[in-house]
Each structure stands twice: as C-alpha cells, then as structure tokens.
Design a protein around this motif. Sequence first.
Motif, PDB file in Angstrom:
ATOM      1  N   ALA A  60       4.383   7.174   3.239  1.00  9.49           N
ATOM      2  CA  ALA A  60       3.405   8.263   3.028  1.00  9.49           C
ATOM      3  C   ALA A  60       3.928   9.601   3.518  1.00  9.49           C
ATOM      4  O   ALA A  60       3.142  10.506   3.813  1.00  9.49           O
TER       5      ALA A  60
ATOM      6  N   GLY B 203       8.170  13.135   2.082  1.00 11.31           N
ATOM      7  CA  GLY B 203       9.467  12.544   2.408  1.00 11.31           C
ATOM      8  C   GLY B 203       9.641  11.155   1.808  1.00 11.31           C
ATOM      9  O   GLY B 203      10.759  10.719   1.546  1.00 11.31           O
TER      10      GLY B 203
ATOM     11  N   GLU C 172      10.758  11.731  -1.637  1.00  5.90           N
ATOM     12  CA  GLU C 172      12.140  12.247  -1.548  1.00  5.90           C
ATOM     13  C   GLU C 172      13.129  11.135  -1.230  1.00  5.90           C
ATOM     14  O   GLU C 172      14.241  11.098  -1.749  1.00  5.90           O
TER      15      GLU C 172
ATOM     16  N   LYS D  38       0.820  -1.226   0.000  1.00  4.00           N
ATOM     17  CA  LYS D  38       0.000   0.000   0.000  1.00  4.00           C
ATOM     18  C   LYS D  38       0.851   1.271   0.000  1.00  4.00           C
ATOM     19  O   LYS D  38       0.431   2.298  -0.546  1.00  4.00           O
TER      20      LYS D  38
ATOM     21  N   ALA E 206       6.977  12.189   5.727  1.00  5.53           N
ATOM     22  CA  ALA E 206       7.514  12.319   7.076  1.00  5.53           C
ATOM     23  C   ALA E 206       6.335  12.178   8.034  1.00  5.53           C
ATOM     24  O   ALA E 206       5.184  12.433   7.661  1.00  5.53           O
TER      25      ALA E 206
ATOM     26  N   GLY F 160      11.211  18.944   2.345  1.00  4.79           N
ATOM     27  CA  GLY F 160      12.324  19.343   3.212  1.00  4.79           C
ATOM     28  C   GLY F 160      13.545  18.450   3.145  1.00  4.79           C
ATOM     29  O   GLY F 160      14.544  18.713   3.800  1.00  4.79           O
TER      30      GLY F 160
ATOM     31  N   ILE G 259       3.757  13.065  10.312  1.00  4.06           N
ATOM     32  CA  ILE G 259       3.126  14.357  10.619  1.00  4.06           C
ATOM     33  C   ILE G 259       2.890  14.490  12.128  1.00  4.06           C
ATOM     34  O   ILE G 259       3.060  15.567  12.691  1.00  4.06           O
TER      35      ILE G 259
HETATM   36  N1  CO8 Z   1       2.444  10.800   9.021  1.00  9.18           N
HETATM   37  C1  CO8 Z   1       1.858  10.177  10.066  1.00  9.18           C
HETATM   38  N2  CO8 Z   1       0.853   9.301   9.923  1.00  9.18           N
HETATM   39  C2  CO8 Z   1       0.428   9.028   8.672  1.00  9.18           C
HETATM   40  C3  CO8 Z   1       0.982   9.633   7.539  1.00  9.18           C
HETATM   41  C4  CO8 Z   1       2.048  10.563   7.744  1.00  9.18           C
HETATM   42  N3  CO8 Z   1       2.681  11.182   6.723  1.00  9.18           N
HETATM   43  N4  CO8 Z   1       0.357   9.184   6.430  1.00  9.18           N
HETATM   44  C5  CO8 Z   1      -0.558   8.308   6.860  1.00  9.18           C
HETATM   45  N5  CO8 Z   1      -0.531   8.212   8.224  1.00  9.18           N
HETATM   46  C6  CO8 Z   1      -1.370   7.380   9.094  1.00  9.18           C
HETATM   47  C7  CO8 Z   1      -2.774   7.960   9.209  1.00  9.18           C
HETATM   48  O1  CO8 Z   1      -2.802   8.985  10.189  1.00  9.18           O
HETATM   49  C8  CO8 Z   1      -3.554   6.726   9.619  1.00  9.18           C
HETATM   50  O2  CO8 Z   1      -3.344   6.486  10.984  1.00  9.18           O
HETATM   51  P1  CO8 Z   1      -4.622   6.210  11.966  1.00  9.18           P
HETATM   52  O3  CO8 Z   1      -5.222   4.935  11.424  1.00  9.18           O
HETATM   53  O4  CO8 Z   1      -3.997   6.083  13.300  1.00  9.18           O
HETATM   54  O5  CO8 Z   1      -5.530   7.362  11.792  1.00  9.18           O
HETATM   55  C9  CO8 Z   1      -2.853   5.605   8.856  1.00  9.18           C
HETATM   56  O6  CO8 Z   1      -1.553   6.110   8.510  1.00  9.18           O
HETATM   57  C10 CO8 Z   1      -3.566   5.222   7.565  1.00  9.18           C
HETATM   58  O7  CO8 Z   1      -3.736   6.410   6.807  1.00  9.18           O
HETATM   59  P2  CO8 Z   1      -5.146   6.859   6.188  1.00  9.18           P
HETATM   60  O8  CO8 Z   1      -6.263   6.374   7.059  1.00  9.18           O
HETATM   61  O9  CO8 Z   1      -5.091   8.323   5.930  1.00  9.18           O
HETATM   62  O10 CO8 Z   1      -5.119   6.008   4.832  1.00  9.18           O
HETATM   63  P3  CO8 Z   1      -5.860   6.367   3.461  1.00  9.18           P
HETATM   64  O11 CO8 Z   1      -5.728   5.152   2.613  1.00  9.18           O
HETATM   65  O12 CO8 Z   1      -7.224   6.895   3.730  1.00  9.18           O
HETATM   66  O13 CO8 Z   1      -5.005   7.581   2.820  1.00  9.18           O
HETATM   67  C11 CO8 Z   1      -2.964   8.708   2.184  1.00  9.18           C
HETATM   68  C12 CO8 Z   1      -3.684   7.354   2.417  1.00  9.18           C
HETATM   69  C13 CO8 Z   1      -3.582   9.402   0.963  1.00  9.18           C
HETATM   70  C14 CO8 Z   1      -1.519   8.389   1.913  1.00  9.18           C
HETATM   71  C15 CO8 Z   1      -3.150   9.591   3.429  1.00  9.18           C
HETATM   72  O14 CO8 Z   1      -2.751   8.846   4.582  1.00  9.18           O
HETATM   73  C16 CO8 Z   1      -2.305  10.837   3.407  1.00  9.18           C
HETATM   74  O15 CO8 Z   1      -2.663  11.801   2.749  1.00  9.18           O
HETATM   75  N6  CO8 Z   1      -1.215  10.863   4.181  1.00  9.18           N
HETATM   76  C17 CO8 Z   1      -0.360  12.012   4.332  1.00  9.18           C
HETATM   77  C18 CO8 Z   1       0.464  12.291   3.077  1.00  9.18           C
HETATM   78  C19 CO8 Z   1       1.286  13.526   3.263  1.00  9.18           C
HETATM   79  O16 CO8 Z   1       0.793  14.619   3.434  1.00  9.18           O
HETATM   80  N7  CO8 Z   1       2.612  13.357   3.230  1.00  9.18           N
HETATM   81  C20 CO8 Z   1       3.562  14.437   3.394  1.00  9.18           C
HETATM   82  C21 CO8 Z   1       3.981  14.541   4.836  1.00  9.18           C
HETATM   83  S1  CO8 Z   1       5.031  15.931   5.156  1.00  9.18           S
HETATM   84  C22 CO8 Z   1       6.539  15.455   4.567  1.00  9.18           C
HETATM   85  O17 CO8 Z   1       6.732  14.354   4.115  1.00  9.18           O
HETATM   86  C23 CO8 Z   1       7.650  16.443   4.673  1.00  9.18           C
HETATM   87  C24 CO8 Z   1       8.957  15.831   4.212  1.00  9.18           C
HETATM   88  C25 CO8 Z   1      10.110  16.687   4.615  1.00  9.18           C
HETATM   89  C26 CO8 Z   1      10.457  16.427   6.024  1.00  9.18           C
HETATM   90  C27 CO8 Z   1      11.772  16.977   6.328  1.00  9.18           C
HETATM   91  C28 CO8 Z   1      11.943  17.090   7.789  1.00  9.18           C
HETATM   92  C29 CO8 Z   1      12.597  18.346   8.096  1.00  9.18           C
END
Ligand code: CO8
Length: 258
Positions: free
Chosen positions: A63, A109, A112, A59, A65, A140, A67
């Motif tokens: 996803a 991330g 990246e 899957k 860094a 980032g 959050i």
């Molecule tokens: N961080 C923490 N938890 C996450 C993340 C994440 N990035 N992505 C998913 N999860 C968790 C969800 O919170 C959920 O947990 P819970 O069941 O406890 O609520 C579990 O994983 C399953 O996720 P979903 O229920 O959301 O699953 P879906 O199938 O509905 O959706 C997605 C999948 C589309 C991938 C959705 O989870 C999503 O949009 N995730 C976030 C994606 C995102 O925004 N990523 C960018 C994050 S910021 C980043 O990466 C910055 C990088 C630079 C960092 C540098 C540091 C300085």
Amino acid sequence: MAYQTLTVEIEDYVALIRLNRPEALNALNSQLMGELAEATADADRNEKVRCIVLTGSEKAFAAGADIKEMSEKSFVQVTTENIFSAEIDRITSVRKPIIAAVSGYALGGGCELAMACDFIICADTAKFGQPEINLGVIAGIGGTQRLTRFVGKSKSMDMHLTGRFMDAAEAERSGLASRVVPAAKLISETMAIARKIAEKSLIATAAAKEAVNRAYETTLAEGILFERRSFQALFATEDQKEGMNAFLEKREAQFRDR
Ligand code: CO8
C-alpha cells in the motif's frame, strides 16, 4: 537467510518472495526494502534460482511507502538518506527475470515497486495507483517515469494528479499489466509462467531482459544495435547450438547456461 518482513521459498528453480507486513498492508519501510534488496540479490546469486516472483498478500501487494516512517522526516533527512533509491537500484540490477504478482492494492511505492520488476501479472482484484498527491507529495521511486512509459502521458498524468486507482481490466488494457488472472489462481498461474521462463537458457533470458530494458534508456537506433550485438554474442554459447539442434531434431532443448 531469515527475514522479518518477507518470506522466500524456492521451488522448481523459481524463488517466490512474499512481502509480509500484514499489519501495514505491506507498506514499504526501510527494513523491508533492505531485506528485499538482499533477498533479490541472493536469488540472483543462487544457482537453484532461474526466475523470481515477487508478491504480497491477497489484500495488498503493497500500500505504498510507510507513511508512519516518513511523516516526520525533514527535507535534509530525505535528501541525505535518499530513501529507497539504493534498494530500488539493487532490485533493478538483478540479472534474472523478476515477475510482480499483484493482488489487491499496489499503491504509491507499491505500484512503483511492481513497475520496477520486469513485468506484472495481476489478479482481477488488483488496484494500482499513485495517490501520493493526496499526501502533499509525489511519487519518489520512479512512478512518474515508469508509469508514463507503461501507460502513456495522458493516463499517467491522470493517475498522478488525481490519485485515482486503476483496476485490473484498465491496467491490462493500458499495458501496465501483461495479464489478468482470477485472484485465487494468481500465484499458481504466475509460478507456472516463471517455471516456463526458468526452463530457458539463463544467458538468453538475461540478454532478453537487458535488451528490452535498453528500450527505455536509449534511442531506437542504439537499442537496435545493442540487440543485434547481443543476438550475435549468443552464437558464442552452447545453449544456442543446443536450442537450434533440439528444434531440428524435434526434441526438447536441455539448456546448460553455457
Ligand atoms: N503506510 C503505513 N501504514 C499503512 C499504509 C502506508 N502506506 N497503508 C496502510 N497502512 C496501515 C493503516 O494505517 C492501517 O494500520 P492501523 O490498523 O494500525 O490503523 C492498516 O495498514 C490497514 O489499513 P486501512 O485500515 O487503511 O485499510 P483499508 O482497507 O481501510 O484501506 C487503503 C486500504 C486504501 C490501501 C488505505 O490503507 C490507504 O489509502 N493507504 C495509503 C495508500 C497511500 O497513500 N500510499 C502512498 C504512500 S506514499 C508513497 O508510497 C511514496 C512512495 C515514494 C517513496 C520514496 C521514498 C523517498
């Protein structure tokens, strides 16, 4: 060494590293990034490893860094901790080739991290994206720079400004992924490619990796000079003699990394 956020299997001189935080779609937290930097450095030192494959789950490759871990940090904290930068630097300084095998989400991330590997093979289910803009931040750990070099300014801007996802076909078409394979075959096909690389001279694969990466760091003339010097230096190795003699004698080369 035992890790909590990933697993490592070594088979046929290939280390398969799997990110393993299924509860968070392999979101990258400090523990995972620390363990990943350690595991790749370990594989780089291990004589039983000649190529590395980095993957996630069906899957999600990753996803993004984590959050939850980041959300409450202050400017001072993110600046002083310089999150993930040391870990990414350690991963990109590995001398052995690293292939990212991406299935499902490679976001933020995660995208990246995949781009910090040497090349990306993806499943037909892959979805790449830099959706940080939706969180009020930007990439980032190299995304604005690496994605732009992979796919060009227009697509990179589009991805970073809208946060949209790119599917596997678009990723291959635009040069982000080198190949797309059916999801069910992602690991077997990537491992087969890694085994092929593992058969080559380790000195030559490291030199090829270093020279290609140089293209991102320097001018064309400097890069060509760097390549030429590396090519010439390889004539000091036994593997060059073995490779060329094996061709002339119509047999398989037996490289010994010397
Ligand atoms: N961080 C923490 N938890 C996450 C993340 C994440 N990035 N992505 C998913 N999860 C968790 C969800 O919170 C959920 O947990 P819970 O069941 O406890 O609520 C579990 O994983 C399953 O996720 P979903 O229920 O959301 O699953 P879906 O199938 O509905 O959706 C997605 C999948 C589309 C991938 C959705 O989870 C999503 O949009 N995730 C976030 C994606 C995102 O925004 N990523 C960018 C994050 S910021 C980043 O990466 C910055 C990088 C630079 C960092 C540098 C540091 C300085």
